[in-house]
Each structure stands twice: as structure tokens, then as C-alpha cells.
Design a protein around this motif. Structure first.
Motif, PDB file in Angstrom:
ATOM      1  N   UNK A  39       0.830  -1.210   0.000  1.00  0.00           N
ATOM      2  CA  UNK A  39       0.000   0.000   0.000  1.00  0.00           C
ATOM      3  C   UNK A  39       0.862   1.257   0.000  1.00  0.00           C
ATOM      4  N   UNK A  40       0.398   2.260  -0.724  1.00  0.00           N
ATOM      5  CA  UNK A  40       0.997   3.603  -0.696  1.00  0.00           C
ATOM      6  C   UNK A  40       2.463   3.615  -1.109  1.00  0.00           C
ATOM      7  N   UNK A  41       2.821   2.798  -2.065  1.00  0.00           N
ATOM      8  CA  UNK A  41       4.196   2.767  -2.530  1.00  0.00           C
ATOM      9  C   UNK A  41       4.428   3.804  -3.630  1.00  0.00           C
ATOM     10  N   UNK A  42       5.660   4.264  -3.722  1.00  0.00           N
ATOM     11  CA  UNK A  42       6.066   5.123  -4.832  1.00  0.00           C
ATOM     12  C   UNK A  42       7.177   4.424  -5.598  1.00  0.00           C
ATOM     13  N   UNK A  43       7.440   4.893  -6.801  1.00  0.00           N
ATOM     14  CA  UNK A  43       8.450   4.254  -7.645  1.00  0.00           C
ATOM     15  C   UNK A  43       9.842   4.433  -7.058  1.00  0.00           C
TER      16      UNK A  43
END
Length: 953
Positions: A506-510
Motif C-alpha cells: 500500500x501507498x508505494x512510490x516508484x
């Protein structure tokens, strides 16, 4: 005889090395461009990989397969192997453990070598039992290894008779079987009877889906090993040791046609059973969905989780599957680089983490993640590892990551290609063994290198990003959690850990790839010239002294094409730190070596060097500080730049310091649960006369440690290079590299402080010492007997000590293993030093049942007393001399041996030319000299006995 081959869903050696369940499996190597591909099938696909033209493969009429290759590295040596497609998976219920027992019996009497004659003959020929002559048993195979000299025709040709005796003529003398029962049981005790074994017995049935693999561990069952009849083991041997399930592999410095004739002469007479049993092909059935197993043990000091997604195994037979193995290797590299970056944070989310897609067992591959957490930090650790795989699945790799991985892989394949005429014979043996056992192709390094160079650019980012979706799944998945029994209530249940894994993405960024385009150095430093030069033609070295006082010993060699070893030292080390500052100082070398260099943090530095074959790191030990590492000839200048920067621009990284302190404290939290760790603390106290510097650190001392003090200590230790000596060994021209030495080593700072170490007297106190530690819940005792005292360090004394070590080893194997059946293998180590003072120690160590400790200690003292009274037997001296001569001949052709030897002679002020007379000096070992040496150094009034016993009940 080693049945301890590791099965692990990740390379977590410190957790699985002792387990007699997890540690039984012959682990296949992770696919890599250097050692993968596979053999053609009977009906080959159009793009089948070729077979290396330099290996002769044949099959006798009885079905025995052979692989023969001429290889000159090492010179006058050969590796002979007998590979049997027979392991513990083929045992009946009544035979559990007898595949491994059969392996033992091959060394205890055959048709042509009754009782111990085989081992005795080989030892007199210079083959060391255990170190050279050995074997292992796994689930699906049993493999015997026999390294032999080829400059003795009689010994070399006798080797094929020995292999044939193993293959079909083991005697199984009932008296020898009974003697060996205790040895096999003691091997199981040595490698098992610990927390990891007990945990494995809980988790393997889940991991292997209650398949036959889960119930046929090579260690077997104790009650069977104690009570089986000779007929039962003979039945296993008769059924499965047969030529159509066997291969002979011969690689070495010999004539191929002569070896083929020897194989035909020795093995053609072997016969298959009249009605051979079909060799079953066992697998592990897939498991729908996810299975979770929580396991605890009273003595397990870590908390960890393993996530294993199993897939059908793919044997690489074609260029298509070969390319897939290349992609897999790139995938593993890039994902683990990301995990390594997390480890460099000030609050690392885990103590250790590793992911890989690799072969498992039972015709399975697996995408596996393993993570070791801090106490009470399992949720954070699991989520961190899973988050990285989910980040990858959602956003993919970056182009810069892929290009860097390609460059790193190219470096690896280039090194293998450049060393193709200097490759050790054992490397080829491993390839041919896998070809026979599982069909892995053997196209040869020429094909692999050309294919790799021509095709690596075709690997696309889209292809790499697609792999995550293929590898990661919630089907056929096993999740294992292991931890200390005292923390059982803190461990997650099935629902909780599935929730952790399900929400970790959840709520990951690259991912952002932090790279730099700056060069390692903007400009060359102002160096200094060579002031003096001296050649030693006897051993082929050149010694230089630079204007700043730095000394350099150069030994150019042709042992490796793509290797230069660099090792530099000066005296001082942590002995110069005060007691108050010692803990800070003890971390100085490690911290700076993990913090990058100049303006580049470690992550950036690693990325900058990904396309280079170079590895340089600083160190600080008790009495010295220095730099060690290696490079290819083409990257030698980069290596010297790194050396220069570690002296002049070390980097202080507060995040690395904080992370190291946090992780060290976490590892200490449950250290007291592990019997071996508790025992080691007492042993360290005895060996150092209770000096706190010698043992494990404490949380209290860590709390008092300081980054600034550590960094200042490092800078002080490397502020003056005038006392440094560098030894450089490998493939170089001394005249061509001299300008680089002048530029970089000649620019190192010099203040001419003329420092040396302090003698802190960290050695056992004089007199008898007896310490017993009671720790552990199973019947397993460890004994160490340490003789020590003052010593005059010179070549003559050192030679006598080496002989005493091997003679004592031979006698204790005969007495404690063969006669008493009380141990698996003794460890005997004679060590001696000149610095910081002349000291010696002779250490004897063994593991046994608690009830046998007194008896075996008495037997050990009895054998020592015999040597003191009458000296060594001439036959045992002959064995030592033969082994020492053979090993010296090999070491004289190795860069690593020369590097260590030249450093040692420089540090100890010895004449390095003495190595040339070492073999001739072996005639100084006599019955009388061994008697005198034993009486001088094995003094019972100066003996420390430190024993680990199970807890009293």
C-alpha cells in the motif's frame, strides 16, 4: 564424509549451516551466465545448446557414463569423481540413513583395499583425508571426490581402481559396520542436535508438502543407524550402486586417451542387476494457495520469516531458456541491490534480507525471500521486503538499474572467459556433475561468452519487469516464521502475517535510482618517485621504496590472467586505542569500509564500480591496519585510486554508524539463548586472560561508542603511510605499473611517526585451567583443549609444529574416531606467531556425547603421551611429508598463497626465499624431532580445558 549440503530458500548460511535437516541437500547453484545451460535431449530442439568440444563424453556398454577433459590448472593434478544417482530418496523405510552410511563404508573396506588400507595408501601419496579425499550424500545423489597427483603414474592410475572399488566392490564387513555406527551418529550430533535441526523438522514437511523428500533426510533415523543389519545396507548398495546410474568424471593434467582406456579397463567389468529396479523420479506436488507454518525453539536466537513461491523447475537446454536464465540472474541482482540500500539506512528495517529466484528441490524452482528481524521488529522487516517486491511488480526496474546489472554481469562473464586457460579443474567437475544428474548443458565458456556478449543488449526493460509478475504469486506459496520459544506469544498467527504481506504494497512510490556521473577522482594526485629497487630473482619479486617511505613488493605471475591481488599493512591497530575508546576503534575499519568514499556514499560507490572487476577495503585489527583487495589488470588504476582515497578522503556516514549500532545491539539481544555463543564467551575469556577486547561486545559498551572517536581513530591509523608495505601479486608487468604506483601510493601521506603495536598480553594465563559451561537442552558436548606458551618463531620451529599438528590429527582420528567410535572428526590446530610476541597454541577440539567427554579427553591425553614417549610413527611422518609436499607444490602456483606468504614474511622479518627449500627441509621431521616437539609444547601443566556440557537436569 559430508552429508551437510545446504537446502535453504535463501543463502542464510549462519542460520542453516548446522541443521541436519535443512543442511542435507546438495544445493544447486543459482543460474548464472557462467555456469548454467544444459545438455541436449535425445530429440534436440533446433536451438539446443551445444556440448563443449573440449570434454570427451562416453558411455560404456554397461551404461556407465564418463566425462574426460584435459586441464592444466593446477599443474600435475587431476580431479577424479564418482557420481551416483543414488541418495536418501531411494531408501526404504528400513534403510533411512543408509545411503549416507554406504558412503562411509566405501572408506572402510573394499575388494582391493581392506579396512583402512585405502585411506592409508592415499595419505602416503599426499592426499589428505577430509580436506582432499571426501564425499557427500544428498537426497538424489552420492558423490565421491578424489584429487590426485598425475606426476606419479602409479598413484594416478591406482585412482581409477579406487573409484571402481567404490562403484561396485564395497565390502561391508560386519565388524567395520559396527565400528562405523558411532562415527555416523557422531557426525549427526556434530552437524545437528541444535535449534536449526529441530526447527527444520517442523518446517520441512510444510515446505516440501509432505513429499518423500520431507521423510528421507540423508541423516536418517537414529534407531535404524544403531540397529540395521548388514543385509539391509548391502541391499541398498546392490540395488542402486550400478553402472547405469553412475558417472566417472576426470579433469586434469593428463592424456585424455590414456584416461579413457583406464576407465574402460576398470569399469567395464561392473554389472547391473539381472532385474534392476526402476529408478523412481520423485517430485514435490504443488500446494493450492498459501500454507503458513510458525515454529519456535528454546535455543534459536533469531526471528525470521521466509516466503517461498514454488514453480516447476526449468532445465536450461536451449538458447531460449538460457536467455531466461540470464534475465533471472539480472533480476536477482537488481532486487537484492535495492534490499542492500535499505540496509544502509540509520534504522534498517531488518538485520538481513535476501531474495532470489533459483532451483529448490524435487524439480522445483522458487522465488524466495528470507528476512531476519530485530527483536519485536518482524512486522517491519516482513513488510519492508515484501514492499520491495511489490514496488517492483507495480513500477518495475529503472533503465539505469538494468544497464548497471548488464555491465556487472558482463564483468563476470569476461573474467570467466579471460581465465578459461587458468580455470581450476574442480570448476569443470561441478558442471559435468550437474549435466549428468539433472541435464544442465555444458556449452563451454567460448560459446557462453560469445552468446552473452551478442545477446545481453537484447534484454529489454519490459521483459525484466514482466518477471516479477511471473515469479510472485499467492499460489503454491509457503510462509515460514521461526523464532525463540520465549517470544512465541509475540509471533504473528497465520491471519496476521498474511495481512502484513497483503498490505505491504500500500501507498508505494516508484524507486529512484540515486546515481552520479562524477568521476571517482577529478585529477591525479602529486605522487613521488621510486627511490630504490631490489630484485629477488630466486622467487621473482621486486621490492620498491617510494620517496614517501612506502614499500612495495611486486610478484608478477601467470597463474591467473585476470587477477591482481593487493595487500598493504603497517603495525599499530586497535592495540593503540585506550580501553575507553576501544569499542569505538574496533568498529572504525568496518564503518569506514561501509560508508563509501570521498563525496560518494556506499550505494553510489557500488553503482560507480558495477562495470569494473575491482574490490578494495580497509581494515584495522589488533596489531595492524591496512588495505586489501583485488582487481583485473584493466582496473588496476581504479584499485589504486580507491587505496589512495581510503587514506586521504575516508567518508564519515552517520547513517551507517547508527544502523550498525542498532543491528549489533539487536543481534546481542538473544545471544544468550544459543549454547555455542555462551560457550564462546567463556572460551574467549580463557584465551585472552579475561581481556574484554577479545570477546563479544556488550550493549553497555556500544552505548558508550562514538562515531567521531571511531572516525578520528581511523584517520589517525591511516595518516602516516611511511610505515606501510604493500604486496602486489598477479598478472602485471612491473615496469608498466610503476607509474601508477608512483602516482597513487607515492602520494599517500607520510609523517614518519615510526609507530608499532602495543603488546596487550591477550593470551591464556599460565598454568592449568578447567572451565565447564552448562548450556543446551540436548546431549551434545564440545571439548577444547588448548596448550599454549612462549615460542621462538622461525622456519625450523614452525615446520616441526606443522608436523606435530598433522601427526596428532592422524592419531586422534585413529583413536577417537576409528577405535573409540566417539567422534566424527577432531580439529587439531597448531598456531604460532611472532607479533606482538612469540607465542604458540595447539588446540584440539571435538564434539561428542556428554557421557563420553572424560573417556575421550583421557584417550586424547594418552595419544599425546605416546608421542611424547616414543615420537611419531615413521608412517605418520611419511604421510605428513607427502601431504605437505603436494600442497606446497600447489600453493606455489597460486596468487593468493604468494600474497599471504609475502605479507607474512615481511611482517615477521623472514627471508622469503626459504619457501624454495621448504619441501627439502621436510626431511628434518624425524621420530626424535616429533618426540622433542611434543614434549616441549604439549605440556599438561600449561593446558586449558574448556568444555560445553548440556544443562544439568
Amino acid at each position: 564424509m559430508n552429508f551437510n549440503k545446504t537446502l535453504s530458500v535463501a543463502t542464510l548460511a549462519f542460520l542453516v549451516a548446522c541443521g541436519s535437516a535443512n543442511a542435507q541437500v546438495k544445493r544447486k547453484p543459482t543460474p548464472s551466465p557462467k555456469n548454467k545451460p544444459n545438455a541436449a535431449a535425445a530429440v534436440a530442439p533446433a536451438n539446443v545448446l551445444p556440448v563443449d568440444k573440449d570434454v570427451l563424453i562416453g558411455k560404456l556398454p554397461n551404461g556407465l557414463t564418463y566425462y574426460i577433459r584435459h586441464n592444466g590448472q593446477p599443474q600435475n593434478r587431476a580431479e577424479l569423481y564418482l557420481v551416483n544417482k543414488a541418495g536418501s530418496i531411494l531408501e526404504t523405510d528400513a534403510q533411512q540413513g543408509l545411503a549416507h552410511f554406504t558412503e562411509h563404508m566405501a572408506f572402510n573396506g573394499t575388494r582391493d583395499f581392506p579396512k583402512n588400507a585405502l585411506v592409508d595408501y592415499l595419505q602416503k601419496s599426499g592426499v589428505k583425508f577430509g580436506a582432499d579425499l571426501n564425499a557427500y550424500t544428498s537426497f538424489d545423489e552420492t558423490v565421491y571426490q578424489l584429487p590426485l597427483p598425475t606426476d606419479s603414474v602409479a598413484v594416478f592410475e591406482k585412482g581409477f581402481d579406487i573409484l571402481a572399488n567404490w562403484a561396485g566392490y564395497v565390502s561391508f564387513d560386519p565388524a567395520e559396520i559396527d565400528k562405523e555406527r558411532g562415527v555416523v551418529l557422531e557426525e549427526a550430533r556434530l552437524r545437528g542436535k541444535n535449534a536449526q535441526e529441530r526447527l527444520s523438522l517442523q518446517t520441512l514437511p510444510v515446505l516440501l508438502n509432505n513429499s518423500r523428500y520431507a521423510s528421507r533426510l540423508p541423516v536418517g533415523k537414529e534407531e535404524i543407524l544403531k540397529n540395521f543389519t548388514p543385509a539391509t545396507i548391502k541391499s541398498f548398495y546392490a540395488d542402486w550402486y550400478r553402472p547405469n546410474l553412475q558417472a566417472v568424471i576426470a579433469v586434469g593434467d593428463f592424456d585424455v586417451k590414456r584416461v579413457e582406456a583406464l576407465i574402460k579397463a576398470n569399469f567395464s567389468g561392473l554389472k547391473n542387476p539381472a532385474a534392476p529396479k526402476p529408478r523412481p523420479d520423485y517430485t514435490v506436488a504443488p500446494t493450492p494457495g498459501t500454507v503458513v507454518k510458525i515454529a519456535t525453539d528454546k535455543e534459536f536466537p533469531y526471528t525470521l520469516a521466509q516466503i517461498v513461491v514454488k514453480h516447476p523447475h526449468i532445465v536450461v537446454r536451449t538458447t531460449t531458456t538460457y536467455m531466461q536464465s540470464v534475465r533471472t540472474s539480472l533480476f536477482n541482482f537488481m532486487l537484492n541491490q535495492r534490499l542492500a540500500e535499505l540496509q544502509q539506512k540509520p534504522e534498517p528495517p531488518f538485520l538481513y534480507a535476501r531474495t532470489s529466484y533459483a532451483p529448490l528441490i524435487g524439480k522445483q524452482d522458487a522465488f524466495s525471500s528470507v528476512v531476519v528481524s530485530k527483536p519485536d521488529g518482524l512486522e517491519t522487516a516482513v513488510k519492508a521486503v515484501v514492499a520491495e517486491t511489490e514496488r517492483l511488480r507495480k513500477f518495475g526496474f529503472t533503465l539505469t538499474e538494468l544497464e548497471r546489472a548488464k555491465q556487472s554481469s558482463l564483468v563476470g562473464i569476461q573474467n570467466a572467459f579471460y581465465e578459461k586457460d587458468k580455470t581450476n579443474s574442480a570448476n569443470y567437475v561441478r558442471e559435468y556433475q550437474l549435466n549428468f544428474l539433472s541435464g544442465d548443458a555444458i556449452p563451454g565458456i567460448d560459446f557462453e561468452y560469445n552468446f552473452y556478449v551478442n545477446n545481453i543488449s537484447k534484454v529489454t526493460l519490459a521483459e525484466m519487469n514482466a518477471l516479477a509478475g511471473q515469479f510472485i504469486s499467492d499460489q503454491n506459496r509457503v510462509i515460514i516464521v521461526e523464532g525463540p520459544e520465549k517470544d512465541k506469544d509475540k509471533l504473528p498467527d497465520e491471519k496476521t502475517i498474511l495481512n502484513w504481506i497483503g498490505t505491504a504494497g500500500n501507498n508505494l512510490t516508484a524507486y529512484v535510482d540515486n546515481v552520479t556521473s562524477k568521476p571517482l577522482m577529478e585529477k591525479e594526485p602529486e605522487g613521488s618517485k621510486v627511490l630504490s629497487e631490489a630484485k629477488d630473482d630466486a622467487i621473482g619479486t621486486t621490492s620498491l621504496t617510494l620517496a614517501n617511505g612506502v614499500k612495495v613488493i611486486l610478484k608478477p605471475t601467470e597463474f591467473k590472467n585476470d587477477q591482481i591481488l593487493i595487500n598493504g599493512y603497517s603495525f599499530g591497530g586497535t592495540s593503540l586505542a585506550s580501553d575507553d575508546d576501544y569499542t569505538s576503534a574496533s568498529f572504525a575499519g568496518t564503518i569506514v569500509g561501509s560508508s563509501g568514499i570521498s563525496e560518494f556514499n556506499q550505494g553510489q560507490l557500488d553503482k560507480m564500480l558495477a562495470d569494473k572487476n575491482v574490490n578494495i577495503s580497509p581494515y584495522i585489527n589488533e596489531i595492524s591496519q591496512g588495505i586489501r583487495g583485488s582487481s583485473s589488470p584493466r582496473d588496476f588504476e581504479t584499485a589504486l585510486q580507491l587505496v589512495y582515497l581510503y587514506f586521504t578522503k575516508p567518508r564519515k556516514d552517520a547513517d551507517i554508524w547508527k544502523g550498525t549500532m542498532n543491528q549489533t545491539k539487536a543481534l546481542l539481544a538473544n545471544r544468550g539463548l544459543d549454547p555455542q555463543s555462551v560457550y564462546q564467551d567463556t572460551l574467549s575469556a580463557v584465551l585472552s586472560n579475561n581481556n574484554f577486547r577479545y570477546g563479544a561486545t556488550t550493549v553497555e559498551r556500544l552505548n558508550g561508542a562514538n562515531l567521531d572517536k571511531a572516525f578520528d581513530f581511523y584517520k589517525d591509523r591511516f595518516a602516516d603511510a611511511s610505515g606501510f608495505t604493500f604486496v602486489i601479486v598477479g598478472n602485471f608487468n612491473p615496469e608498466l605499473i610503476k607509474p601508477f604506483l608512483e602516482t597513487y601510493l607515492g602520494a599517500l601521506p607520510a609523517t614518519n611517526k615510526k609507530e608499532t603495536y602495543k603488546n596487550l598480553k591477550m593470551h591464556p594465563a599460565a598454568g592449568q585451567i578447567n572451565k565447564t559451561v552448562y548450556k543446551g537442552i540436548v546431549d551434545k558436548a564440545t571439548v577444547q583443549m588448548i596448550y599454549s606458551g612462549d615460542y621462538v618463531f622461525n622456519e625450523a620451529n614452525n615446520l616441526q609444529m606443522d608436523a606435530l599438528e598433522e601427526v596428532l590429527n592422524i592419531k586422534l582420528i585413529e583413536r577417537l574416531r576409528e577405535q573409540e567410535s566417539g567422534i566424527y572428526a577432531p580439529g587439531v590446530r597448531a598456531s604460532y606467531s611472532k607479533n606482538p610476541e612469540g607465542r604458540y597454541s595447539v588446540t584440539i577440539v571435538f564434539t561428542c556425547a556428554a557421557a563420553n567427554v572424560d573417556k575421550l579427553v583421557a584417550a586424547t591425553l594418552d595419544e599425546i603421551n605416546k608421542i611424547k614417549q616414543t615420537g611419531a610413527l615413521p608412517a605418520d611422518i611419511e604421510k605428513f611429508a607427502a601431504e605437505e609436499a603436494r600442497s606446497t607444490q600447489v600453493q606455489l602456483k597460486q596468487n593468493i598463497s604468494w600474497s599471504g606468504y609475502l605479507i607474512a614474511t615481511a611482517q615477521n622479518g623472514l627471508n622469503p626465499d626459504e619457501i624454495l627449500s621448504h619441501v627439502k627441509n621436510l626431511d628434518q621431521i624425524t621420530v626424535q624431532s616429533t618426540k622433542e616437539t611434543a614434549n616441549k609444547y604439549l605440556n599438561n601443566s600449561n593446558l586449558a580445558k574448556v568444555i560445553l556440557m548440556p544443562e544439568k537436569k
